[in-house]
Design a protein around this motif. Structure first.
Motif, PDB file in Angstrom:
ATOM      1  N   UNK A   1      38.656  50.060  38.667  1.00  0.00           N
ATOM      2  CA  UNK A   1      37.686  48.788  39.500  1.00  0.00           C
ATOM      3  C   UNK A   1      37.216  47.823  38.573  1.00  0.00           C
ATOM      4  N   UNK A   2      37.739  47.598  38.018  1.00  0.00           N
ATOM      5  CA  UNK A   2      36.544  46.088  37.546  1.00  0.00           C
ATOM      6  C   UNK A   2      35.857  45.297  38.572  1.00  0.00           C
ATOM      7  N   UNK A   3      35.066  44.542  38.995  1.00  0.00           N
ATOM      8  CA  UNK A   3      35.083  43.494  40.293  1.00  0.00           C
ATOM      9  C   UNK A   3      36.307  42.070  39.971  1.00  0.00           C
ATOM     10  N   UNK A   4      36.483  41.629  40.759  1.00  0.00           N
ATOM     11  CA  UNK A   4      37.880  40.727  40.525  1.00  0.00           C
ATOM     12  C   UNK A   4      37.305  39.414  41.604  1.00  0.00           C
ATOM     13  N   UNK A   5      37.473  38.221  40.472  1.00  0.00           N
ATOM     14  CA  UNK A   5      37.435  36.764  41.842  1.00  0.00           C
ATOM     15  C   UNK A   5      38.915  36.700  41.941  1.00  0.00           C
ATOM     16  N   UNK A   6      38.762  35.891  43.202  1.00  0.00           N
ATOM     17  CA  UNK A   6      39.797  35.419  44.244  1.00  0.00           C
ATOM     18  C   UNK A   6      40.703  34.961  42.885  1.00  0.00           C
ATOM     19  N   UNK A   7      40.396  33.820  41.509  1.00  0.00           N
ATOM     20  CA  UNK A   7      41.471  33.190  41.119  1.00  0.00           C
ATOM     21  C   UNK A   7      42.130  33.984  39.592  1.00  0.00           C
ATOM     22  N   UNK A   8      42.010  35.155  39.790  1.00  0.00           N
ATOM     23  CA  UNK A   8      42.222  36.100  38.884  1.00  0.00           C
ATOM     24  C   UNK A   8      43.837  36.294  38.890  1.00  0.00           C
ATOM     25  N   UNK A   9      43.802  36.353  37.514  1.00  0.00           N
ATOM     26  CA  UNK A   9      45.635  36.676  37.798  1.00  0.00           C
ATOM     27  C   UNK A   9      45.810  38.436  37.223  1.00  0.00           C
ATOM     28  N   UNK A  10      44.794  38.806  35.958  1.00  0.00           N
ATOM     29  CA  UNK A  10      44.885  39.785  35.034  1.00  0.00           C
ATOM     30  C   UNK A  10      43.640  40.279  35.075  1.00  0.00           C
ATOM     31  N   UNK A  11      43.555  41.688  35.335  1.00  0.00           N
ATOM     32  CA  UNK A  11      41.891  42.071  35.356  1.00  0.00           C
ATOM     33  C   UNK A  11      41.326  42.169  34.096  1.00  0.00           C
ATOM     34  N   UNK A  12      39.919  41.429  34.056  1.00  0.00           N
ATOM     35  CA  UNK A  12      39.477  41.236  32.927  1.00  0.00           C
ATOM     36  C   UNK A  12      38.884  43.158  31.488  1.00  0.00           C
ATOM     37  N   UNK A  13      38.887  43.861  33.182  1.00  0.00           N
ATOM     38  CA  UNK A  13      38.999  44.928  32.151  1.00  0.00           C
ATOM     39  C   UNK A  13      39.787  46.316  31.681  1.00  0.00           C
ATOM     40  N   UNK A  14      40.746  45.711  32.237  1.00  0.00           N
ATOM     41  CA  UNK A  14      42.264  47.004  32.217  1.00  0.00           C
ATOM     42  C   UNK A  14      43.246  45.646  32.104  1.00  0.00           C
ATOM     43  N   UNK A  15      43.414  44.666  31.502  1.00  0.00           N
ATOM     44  CA  UNK A  15      45.012  44.084  31.945  1.00  0.00           C
ATOM     45  C   UNK A  15      45.912  43.798  32.728  1.00  0.00           C
ATOM     46  N   UNK A  16      45.307  44.971  33.959  1.00  0.00           N
ATOM     47  CA  UNK A  16      46.554  44.797  35.339  1.00  0.00           C
ATOM     48  C   UNK A  16      46.820  43.994  35.922  1.00  0.00           C
TER      49      UNK A  16
END
Length: 131
Positions: A75-90
């Motif tokens: 459920x961590x908010x994502x920015x459109x250029x993220x490839x991996x979640x900063x919260x869990x690494x998914x």
């Protein structure tokens, strides 16, 4: 007269330090004993938790209004250029939103991040991965 004024200013500065340390003490107590506060502090701890819950609710509303995407796992908010979640690494799989243009040269998708790239591209324009 100036000496008295300087001494009063020193007192005021020390009182400000005391107030900041009281705040730090309260935060430290909440972090240390927030789950099991002393009875005399239960009401204050409850009020703080309530405020944190309200802040979370407001942030949820803001995210909805801003159409913020969230990680499907944590459920961590994502920015459109993220490839991996900063919260869990998914690894985040973004849908291709590039509109079809018949005059656009043939394209392919990056083998790493899935971005639409020109068919002749040797490297991805988004993540830089060799194709």
């Amino acid at each position: 007269m100036a000496d008295i004024s300087n001494l009063k200013k020193s007192i005021s500065e020390e009182e400000e330090k005391i107030e900041k340390n009281y705040q730090k003490l309260g935060r430290a107590y909440f972090e240390l004993k927030g789950n099991e506060p002393a009875p005399e502090f239960e009401e204050l701890v409850t009020l703080i938790r309530s405020s944190y819950s309200k802040i979370d609710e407001i942030n949820e509303k803001i995210a909805e209004l801003e159409n913020v995407q969230k990680c499907p796992v944590c459920g961590t908010p994502l920015e459109s250029d993220m490839i991996f979640c900063v919260g869990c690494g998914t690894k985040i799989e973004w849908p291709d939103t590039t509109p079809y243009d018949p005059q656009m040269p043939e394209t392919k998708f990056c083998i790493y991040c899935g971005t639409r790239i020109p068919r002749e591209a040797n490297f991805c324009t988004k993540c830089g991965a060799k194709q």
